[in-house]
Design a protein around this motif. Structure first.
Motif, mmCIF file in Angstrom:
data_model
loop_
_atom_site.group_PDB
_atom_site.id
_atom_site.type_symbol
_atom_site.label_atom_id
_atom_site.label_comp_id
_atom_site.label_asym_id
_atom_site.label_seq_id
_atom_site.Cartn_x
_atom_site.Cartn_y
_atom_site.Cartn_z
ATOM 1 N N ALA A 235 0.824 -1.209 0.000
ATOM 2 C CA ALA A 235 0.000 0.000 0.000
ATOM 3 C C ALA A 235 0.862 1.264 0.000
ATOM 4 C CB ALA A 235 -0.931 -0.004 1.213
ATOM 5 N N CYS A 236 1.931 1.253 0.789
ATOM 6 C CA CYS A 236 2.833 2.405 0.813
ATOM 7 C C CYS A 236 3.527 2.589 -0.533
ATOM 8 C CB CYS A 236 3.865 2.242 1.923
ATOM 9 S SG CYS A 236 3.218 2.419 3.593
ATOM 10 N N LEU A 237 3.891 1.482 -1.170
ATOM 11 C CA LEU A 237 4.531 1.571 -2.479
ATOM 12 C C LEU A 237 3.560 2.100 -3.528
ATOM 13 C CD1 LEU A 237 6.706 -1.669 -2.534
ATOM 14 C CD2 LEU A 237 7.528 0.690 -2.505
ATOM 15 N N ASP A 238 2.309 1.687 -3.444
ATOM 16 C CA ASP A 238 1.305 2.204 -4.381
ATOM 17 C C ASP A 238 1.219 3.727 -4.302
ATOM 18 O OD1 ASP A 238 0.694 -0.309 -5.287
ATOM 19 O OD2 ASP A 238 -1.092 -0.555 -4.030
ATOM 20 N N GLU A 239 1.360 4.271 -3.101
ATOM 21 C CA GLU A 239 1.300 5.718 -2.914
ATOM 22 C C GLU A 239 2.571 6.411 -3.399
ATOM 23 O OE1 GLU A 239 0.528 6.670 1.131
ATOM 24 O OE2 GLU A 239 -1.389 5.615 1.208
ATOM 25 N N ALA A 240 3.715 5.802 -3.135
ATOM 26 C CA ALA A 240 4.991 6.490 -3.357
ATOM 27 C C ALA A 240 5.585 6.305 -4.748
ATOM 28 C CB ALA A 240 6.005 6.029 -2.313
ATOM 29 N N LEU A 241 5.348 5.151 -5.375
ATOM 30 C CA LEU A 241 6.072 4.830 -6.606
ATOM 31 C C LEU A 241 5.749 5.730 -7.798
ATOM 32 C CD1 LEU A 241 6.305 0.928 -6.615
ATOM 33 C CD2 LEU A 241 8.143 2.593 -6.276
ATOM 34 N N PRO A 242 4.501 6.121 -8.026
ATOM 35 C CA PRO A 242 4.261 6.975 -9.199
ATOM 36 C C PRO A 242 5.094 8.258 -9.196
ATOM 37 C CG PRO A 242 2.191 6.094 -8.383
ATOM 38 C CD PRO A 242 3.224 5.736 -7.371
ATOM 39 N N GLY A 243 5.131 8.953 -8.076
ATOM 40 C CA GLY A 243 5.919 10.170 -8.002
ATOM 41 C C GLY A 243 7.411 9.901 -8.083
ATOM 42 N N ALA A 244 7.849 8.814 -7.458
ATOM 43 C CA ALA A 244 9.266 8.478 -7.492
ATOM 44 C C ALA A 244 9.719 8.119 -8.905
ATOM 45 C CB ALA A 244 9.546 7.322 -6.542
ATOM 46 N N ALA A 270 6.480 -8.364 -1.710
ATOM 47 C CA ALA A 270 6.112 -6.960 -1.888
ATOM 48 C C ALA A 270 6.670 -6.407 -3.194
ATOM 49 C CB ALA A 270 6.616 -6.141 -0.711
ATOM 50 N N VAL A 271 7.886 -6.814 -3.553
ATOM 51 C CA VAL A 271 8.519 -6.332 -4.787
ATOM 52 C C VAL A 271 7.748 -6.813 -6.012
ATOM 53 C CG1 VAL A 271 10.572 -6.644 -6.233
ATOM 54 C CG2 VAL A 271 10.825 -5.988 -3.827
ATOM 55 N N ARG A 272 7.373 -8.081 -6.016
ATOM 56 C CA ARG A 272 6.598 -8.623 -7.149
ATOM 57 C C ARG A 272 5.263 -7.903 -7.274
ATOM 58 N NH1 ARG A 272 8.455 -13.575 -5.110
ATOM 59 N NH2 ARG A 272 6.454 -13.886 -4.044
ATOM 60 N N ARG A 273 4.594 -7.709 -6.156
ATOM 61 C CA ARG A 273 3.284 -7.065 -6.173
ATOM 62 C C ARG A 273 3.373 -5.637 -6.705
ATOM 63 N NH1 ARG A 273 -0.998 -7.246 -1.124
ATOM 64 N NH2 ARG A 273 -2.448 -5.670 -1.888
ATOM 65 N N ALA A 274 4.488 -4.954 -6.421
ATOM 66 C CA ALA A 274 4.654 -3.564 -6.856
ATOM 67 C C ALA A 274 5.226 -3.453 -8.272
ATOM 68 C CB ALA A 274 5.551 -2.821 -5.885
ATOM 69 N N GLY A 275 5.638 -4.570 -8.864
ATOM 70 C CA GLY A 275 6.195 -4.540 -10.209
ATOM 71 C C GLY A 275 7.599 -3.955 -10.269
ATOM 72 N N LEU A 276 8.348 -4.069 -9.188
ATOM 73 C CA LEU A 276 9.721 -3.568 -9.164
ATOM 74 C C LEU A 276 10.664 -4.611 -9.746
ATOM 75 C CD1 LEU A 276 9.558 -2.122 -5.565
ATOM 76 C CD2 LEU A 276 10.107 -0.747 -7.589
ATOM 77 N N SER A 277 11.734 -4.141 -10.362
ATOM 78 C CA SER A 277 12.744 -5.050 -10.883
ATOM 79 C C SER A 277 13.747 -5.390 -9.783
ATOM 80 C CB SER A 277 13.480 -4.413 -12.058
ATOM 81 O OG SER A 277 14.302 -3.337 -11.610
ATOM 82 N N VAL A 314 12.822 4.957 -2.024
ATOM 83 C CA VAL A 314 11.545 4.780 -1.330
ATOM 84 C C VAL A 314 11.770 3.745 -0.234
ATOM 85 C CG1 VAL A 314 9.147 4.054 -1.512
ATOM 86 C CG2 VAL A 314 10.205 5.342 -3.388
ATOM 87 N N MET A 315 11.602 4.155 1.006
ATOM 88 C CA MET A 315 11.811 3.267 2.148
ATOM 89 C C MET A 315 10.480 3.030 2.852
ATOM 90 S SD MET A 315 14.280 3.818 5.512
ATOM 91 C CE MET A 315 15.747 4.035 4.516
ATOM 92 N N VAL A 316 10.194 1.761 3.138
ATOM 93 C CA VAL A 316 8.985 1.396 3.875
ATOM 94 C C VAL A 316 9.390 0.461 5.010
ATOM 95 C CG1 VAL A 316 6.703 0.360 3.794
ATOM 96 C CG2 VAL A 316 7.588 1.564 1.774
ATOM 97 N N VAL A 317 8.991 0.812 6.242
ATOM 98 C CA VAL A 317 9.334 -0.013 7.400
ATOM 99 C C VAL A 317 8.063 -0.367 8.159
ATOM 100 C CG1 VAL A 317 11.712 0.741 7.654
ATOM 101 C CG2 VAL A 317 9.897 2.111 8.660
ATOM 102 N N VAL A 318 8.052 -1.568 8.712
ATOM 103 C CA VAL A 318 6.872 -2.101 9.403
ATOM 104 C C VAL A 318 7.312 -2.639 10.745
ATOM 105 C CG1 VAL A 318 4.985 -3.768 9.273
ATOM 106 C CG2 VAL A 318 5.873 -2.726 7.172
ATOM 107 N N GLY A 319 6.549 -2.377 11.791
ATOM 108 C CA GLY A 319 6.960 -2.831 13.110
ATOM 109 C C GLY A 319 5.807 -3.189 14.014
#
Length: 333
Positions: A235-244, A270-277, A314-319
């Motif tokens: 979800a965080c990647l969905d928000e951040a990746l277009p602008g990045a 998470a990488v596969r879901r976001a379509g990152l290489s 783009v950094m995403v951390v979960v705790g």
């Protein structure tokens, strides 16, 4: 309106003792290299504990680990901080605020930040901001919300969590490694790296999912936590990746994703879901293990010399908490 924040230097430290998968297999707790790689994708991890202590005592009583440890949180915090200060090109005396935090502080009081500041001979305000593995995100989000900062701020995350790992429990013994990160930041003095955006969120009803009771061992509901981590990271990647991606297209820089270094399989999901290489994904969990709040910032520190003008991180951390945070770091010329 959030304030601007600049990163002047980052540092990291990992103790020399290594727990590889063969060592864990030798403990005869029902695990081996294949089992570990299939579930968490980790080959080895570092520890402040002597390997003989782990082999003989299995850390059945975490209170013994405090005496057995070869490094304290203050020791590793000071080592990582010195690297960050050197990269920033400043002396400890120039630091006007120290913030520390993470998953397993050594003392309830005083603040770990005060003890680390003393070790560095820094006479400045010092306090802790703890949000488990999301602490680095929480710390920078807090700094960006403050009206006035001293010229330089030192943020340290000493994560020597193997002291609270039960080495009779294969499900948790395979995860954790020890590491410490540090960052020198400024709100007024520009540097080549800007903290362009931060976010911090929590779901307090999930606090029971990940815990370390005082004097006890780390515990978690593994499958539920992994699903939560993948979902929130995506979800965080969905928000951040277009602008990045748009910025990288305009600057010619590279996009880098750095996630919470919980386990490699979670990150790959998470990488596969976001379509990152693969080239857009930086990680160290496969060789460092889960180093809590130090994980993501230590990845950036390990790649410090590779950062180039136009890059976007783009950094995403979960705790635990449950909590999660995202940060966007932009590299200028």
């Amino acid at each position: 309106m959030m304030a601007m924040l600049y990163v002047h230097g980052m540092g990291h430290f990992h103790p020399e003792n290594v727990i590889d998968n063969a060592f864990l297999e030798s403990l005869d707790i029902g695990t081996n290299d294949e089992w570990i790689l299939e579930r968490v994708g980790i080959h080895r991890r570092h520890t402040v504990l002597p390997l003989e202590y782990i082999r003989e005592r299995r850390n059945a009583d975490p209170r013994e680990a405090r005496e057995a440890a070869l490094y304290s949180n203050v020791d590793t915090g000071a080592l990582a901080a010195r690297q960050a200060l050197e990269r920033a090109g400043i002396a400890p005396s120039e630091v006007g605020l120290v913030i520390a935090g993470g998953c397993s502080p050594e003392m309830s009081i005083p603040a770990e930040a005060a003890r680390i500041a003393d070790a560095l001979e820094i006479e400045a305000s010092a306090f802790d901001v703890n949000s488990a593995c999301s602490s680095f995100g929480a710390q920078l989000h807090l700094l960006r919300s403050m009206e006035k900062l001293p010229p330089y701020v030192l943020v340290v995350n000493s994560e020597n969590t193997t002291r609270v790992v039960d080495y009779r429990d294969r499900s948790t013994a395979v995860l954790w490694g020890d590491g410490t990160s540090a960052a020198v930041l400024s709100g007024d003095l520009p540097s080549r790296i800007r903290v362009e955006a931060t976010s911090l969120r929590s779901a307090p009803s999930g606090w029971r999912e990940v815990t370390i009771p005082l004097g006890g061992h780390f515990e978690q509901r593994g499958s539920a936590v992994q699903r939560f981590a993948i979902k929130t990271t995506a979800a965080c990647l969905d928000e951040a990746l277009p602008g990045a991606r748009a910025r990288c297209a305009s600057t010619g820089g590279r996009l880098r994703f750095v996630g919470h270094q919980a386990n490699r399989l979670m990150l790959e999901g998470a990488v596969r879901r976001a379509g990152l290489s693969e080239g857009e994904h930086w990680q160290n969990v496969a060789i460092r293990g889960n180093t809590g709040a130090a994980g993501a910032p230590s990845v950036v520190s390990e790649h410090w010399e590779e950062l180039a003008a136009g890059d976007t991180i783009v950094m995403v951390v979960v705790g635990a908490g449950l909590s999660w945070a995202s940060l966007i770091l932009e590299v200028d010329s």
